[in-house]
Motif scaffolding. Structure first.
Motif, PDB file in Angstrom:
ATOM      1  N   LYS A 234       1.078  -1.328  -0.168  1.00  0.00           N
ATOM      2  CA  LYS A 234      -0.212   0.103  -0.139  1.00  0.00           C
ATOM      3  C   LYS A 234       1.187   1.304  -0.178  1.00  0.00           C
ATOM      4  N   LEU A 235       1.635   1.146   0.684  1.00  0.00           N
ATOM      5  CA  LEU A 235       2.832   2.622   0.485  1.00  0.00           C
ATOM      6  C   LEU A 235       3.985   2.486  -0.612  1.00  0.00           C
ATOM      7  N   GLU A 236       4.084   1.960  -0.866  1.00  0.00           N
ATOM      8  CA  GLU A 236       5.159   1.689  -2.176  1.00  0.00           C
ATOM      9  C   GLU A 236       3.756   2.217  -3.819  1.00  0.00           C
TER      10      GLU A 236
ATOM     11  N   GLN B 230       3.099   5.729  -5.607  1.00  0.00           N
ATOM     12  CA  GLN B 230       3.818   5.680  -6.468  1.00  0.00           C
ATOM     13  C   GLN B 230       2.595   6.993  -7.207  1.00  0.00           C
ATOM     14  N   ALA B 231       0.685   7.435  -7.233  1.00  0.00           N
ATOM     15  CA  ALA B 231      -0.328   7.978  -7.346  1.00  0.00           C
ATOM     16  C   ALA B 231       1.079   9.297  -7.222  1.00  0.00           C
ATOM     17  N   VAL B 232       0.663   9.863  -5.876  1.00  0.00           N
ATOM     18  CA  VAL B 232       1.839  10.815  -5.770  1.00  0.00           C
ATOM     19  C   VAL B 232       3.283  11.419  -6.261  1.00  0.00           C
ATOM     20  N   PHE B 233       3.691  10.341  -7.425  1.00  0.00           N
ATOM     21  CA  PHE B 233       4.533  11.591  -8.193  1.00  0.00           C
ATOM     22  C   PHE B 233       4.171  11.266  -9.323  1.00  0.00           C
ATOM     23  N   SER B 234       2.989  10.774  -9.636  1.00  0.00           N
ATOM     24  CA  SER B 234       2.051  11.173 -10.850  1.00  0.00           C
ATOM     25  C   SER B 234       1.095  11.541 -10.581  1.00  0.00           C
ATOM     26  N   GLY B 235       1.409  12.904  -9.597  1.00  0.00           N
ATOM     27  CA  GLY B 235       0.384  13.568  -9.611  1.00  0.00           C
ATOM     28  C   GLY B 235      -0.811  13.849  -8.574  1.00  0.00           C
ATOM     29  N   LYS B 236      -1.450  13.219  -8.042  1.00  0.00           N
ATOM     30  CA  LYS B 236      -1.960  13.103  -7.390  1.00  0.00           C
ATOM     31  C   LYS B 236      -2.335  13.422  -6.187  1.00  0.00           C
ATOM     32  N   SER B 237      -2.902  14.745  -5.553  1.00  0.00           N
ATOM     33  CA  SER B 237      -2.457  14.853  -3.557  1.00  0.00           C
ATOM     34  C   SER B 237      -1.903  13.541  -3.032  1.00  0.00           C
TER      35      SER B 237
ATOM     36  N   THR C 171      -3.219  12.794   0.151  1.00  0.00           N
ATOM     37  CA  THR C 171      -4.142  12.728   0.535  1.00  0.00           C
ATOM     38  C   THR C 171      -5.771  12.177  -0.007  1.00  0.00           C
ATOM     39  N   ASP C 172      -5.528  12.159  -1.754  1.00  0.00           N
ATOM     40  CA  ASP C 172      -6.027  11.562  -2.606  1.00  0.00           C
ATOM     41  C   ASP C 172      -5.747   9.989  -2.606  1.00  0.00           C
ATOM     42  N   ALA C 173      -4.051  10.046  -3.163  1.00  0.00           N
ATOM     43  CA  ALA C 173      -3.291   8.564  -2.982  1.00  0.00           C
ATOM     44  C   ALA C 173      -3.600   8.058  -1.604  1.00  0.00           C
ATOM     45  N   ALA C 174      -3.467   8.188  -0.353  1.00  0.00           N
ATOM     46  CA  ALA C 174      -3.342   8.092   0.805  1.00  0.00           C
ATOM     47  C   ALA C 174      -4.599   7.156   0.859  1.00  0.00           C
ATOM     48  N   ILE C 175      -5.506   7.726   0.761  1.00  0.00           N
ATOM     49  CA  ILE C 175      -6.830   7.000   0.416  1.00  0.00           C
ATOM     50  C   ILE C 175      -6.885   5.689  -0.629  1.00  0.00           C
ATOM     51  N   ASP C 176      -6.868   6.306  -2.114  1.00  0.00           N
ATOM     52  CA  ASP C 176      -6.876   5.220  -3.190  1.00  0.00           C
ATOM     53  C   ASP C 176      -6.044   3.664  -2.687  1.00  0.00           C
ATOM     54  N   ALA C 177      -4.913   4.042  -2.093  1.00  0.00           N
ATOM     55  CA  ALA C 177      -3.935   3.010  -2.031  1.00  0.00           C
ATOM     56  C   ALA C 177      -4.921   2.729  -0.264  1.00  0.00           C
ATOM     57  N   GLY C 178      -5.668   2.502   0.528  1.00  0.00           N
ATOM     58  CA  GLY C 178      -6.028   1.612   1.311  1.00  0.00           C
ATOM     59  C   GLY C 178      -5.783   2.379   2.753  1.00  0.00           C
ATOM     60  N   PHE C 179      -5.143   3.784   2.743  1.00  0.00           N
ATOM     61  CA  PHE C 179      -5.085   3.912   4.301  1.00  0.00           C
ATOM     62  C   PHE C 179      -6.222   5.007   4.721  1.00  0.00           C
ATOM     63  N   SER C 180      -6.443   4.841   5.568  1.00  0.00           N
ATOM     64  CA  SER C 180      -7.741   5.779   6.394  1.00  0.00           C
ATOM     65  C   SER C 180      -7.847   6.851   6.174  1.00  0.00           C
ATOM     66  N   SER C 181      -6.793   8.351   5.745  1.00  0.00           N
ATOM     67  CA  SER C 181      -6.734   8.970   5.735  1.00  0.00           C
ATOM     68  C   SER C 181      -4.686  10.281   5.260  1.00  0.00           C
ATOM     69  N   SER C 182      -4.685  10.234   4.949  1.00  0.00           N
ATOM     70  CA  SER C 182      -3.325  10.714   4.856  1.00  0.00           C
ATOM     71  C   SER C 182      -2.738  10.631   5.972  1.00  0.00           C
ATOM     72  N   SER C 183      -2.966  11.621   7.323  1.00  0.00           N
ATOM     73  CA  SER C 183      -2.384  11.344   8.423  1.00  0.00           C
ATOM     74  C   SER C 183      -1.760  10.379   8.517  1.00  0.00           C
ATOM     75  N   HIS C 184      -2.565   8.905   8.146  1.00  0.00           N
ATOM     76  CA  HIS C 184      -2.699   7.406   9.235  1.00  0.00           C
ATOM     77  C   HIS C 184      -1.553   6.718   7.962  1.00  0.00           C
ATOM     78  N   PHE C 185      -1.020   7.372   6.876  1.00  0.00           N
ATOM     79  CA  PHE C 185      -0.473   7.053   5.818  1.00  0.00           C
ATOM     80  C   PHE C 185       0.663   7.751   6.232  1.00  0.00           C
TER      81      PHE C 185
ATOM     82  N   ALA D  12       8.871  14.132   3.138  1.00  0.00           N
ATOM     83  CA  ALA D  12      10.738  15.034   3.189  1.00  0.00           C
ATOM     84  C   ALA D  12      10.949  13.764   1.403  1.00  0.00           C
ATOM     85  N   ILE D  13      10.104  13.042   1.710  1.00  0.00           N
ATOM     86  CA  ILE D  13      10.817  11.507   0.592  1.00  0.00           C
ATOM     87  C   ILE D  13       9.730  12.500  -0.997  1.00  0.00           C
ATOM     88  N   VAL D  14       9.031  13.195  -0.818  1.00  0.00           N
ATOM     89  CA  VAL D  14       8.426  13.450  -1.943  1.00  0.00           C
ATOM     90  C   VAL D  14       9.208  15.123  -2.773  1.00  0.00           C
TER      91      VAL D  14
END
Length: 258
Positions: free
Chosen positions: A205-207, A211-218, A220-234, A248-250
């Motif tokens: 899910k992290l990976e 990948q979604a963030v670096f492809s242009g998603k926010s 928050t959206d990337a975290a939710i789509d990957a199955g995290f409950s929120s961006s803070s959970h991610f 820091a990674i992004v």
């Protein structure tokens, strides 16, 4: 002195994640990856299960608690999926008797040269594949010689994880898919792969999210789509598992899928 417009250059491959960075400074953490780290400007300072060490390069077994002191110096990391052929070969060659292996001087020097002369300037998959073939040669492993010893059930689980939407992946659903109990599947997976199935799902899910963030998603959206409950959970999960913050990674980073 290494000069780059980026602070992190990230390559995402099928069986590993590789990155060059000068911004790692991680407190105690562990993750499911086998980790190879090479210092490009000075020795790597690492603490493994409470024991401080310094050397040009290390290979670290998965799920081992460690700290890293980057000191704003460039380092090359390869985080290898332990269930892959690459991971199996590294474990069999270097990690049979210890959770950490110190690279010999010649290997470390050759890997440093490879990183500086080739990895920094990679612009596509062909260039990256050639560089990683040289890396395998330096590590004296040949992925054509051995294949991971995974039975059909585990191969099917890995296939499902790679193809199903991340938010649908749970140990319960996967156990139903191959018609065995959750406890039995967890035991088999841990025995064959070397990590827990739950941990493997989290890292998948992290990976997916990165990948979604670096492809242009926010984020928050990337975290939710990957199955995290929120961006803070991610963000908490990234910090706990990788020892760095998600931002820091992004930030100031370059990403290439290879």
């Amino acid at each position: 002195m290494i000069v780059s417009p980026y602070e992190l250059i990230l390559y995402s491959s099928q069986d590993h994640v590789s990155f060059l960075t000068n911004k790692v400074d991680a407190d105690d953490h562990s993750h499911h990856y086998i980790q190879l780290t090479v210092g490009l400007e000075q020795n790597v300072a690492i603490t493994v299960e409470g024991q401080p060490m310094q050397a040009s390069g290390f290979i670290l077994q998965s799920n081992v608690t460690h700290q890293l002191q980057g000191l704003r110096q460039w380092q090359w990391y390869i985080l290898i999926n332990p269930e892959s052929t690459f991971g199996e070969l590294v474990k069999r060659t270097y990690l049979k008797d210890s959770c950490v292996y110190v690279l010999d001087k010649n290997q470390a020097t050759e890997l440093q040269q490879l990183a500086v002369e080739r990895i920094f300037s990679v612009n596509g998959q062909a260039e990256y594949d050639t560089a990683m073939q040289l890396c395998m040669r330096i590590l004296r492993i040949n992925e054509n010689n051995q294949k991971p010893d995974l039975d059909d059930r585990i191969q099917e689980v890995l296939h499902v994880i790679d193809t199903y939407p991340p938010h649908q992946l749970t140990v319960k659903d996967l156990s139903r898919h191959i018609y065995i109990s959750e406890s039995r599947l967890s035991h088999i997976f841990k025995n064959k792969v070397g990590i827990s199935l739950a941990s493997y799902i989290v890292h998948h899910k992290l990976e997916t999210a990165f990948q979604a963030v670096f492809s242009g998603k926010s984020m928050t959206d990337a975290a939710i789509d990957a199955g995290f409950s929120s961006s803070s959970h991610f963000s908490r999960t990234v910090r706990d598992k990788l020892g760095m913050t998600a931002r820091a990674i992004v930030q100031h980073s370059r990403f290439l899928k290879v």
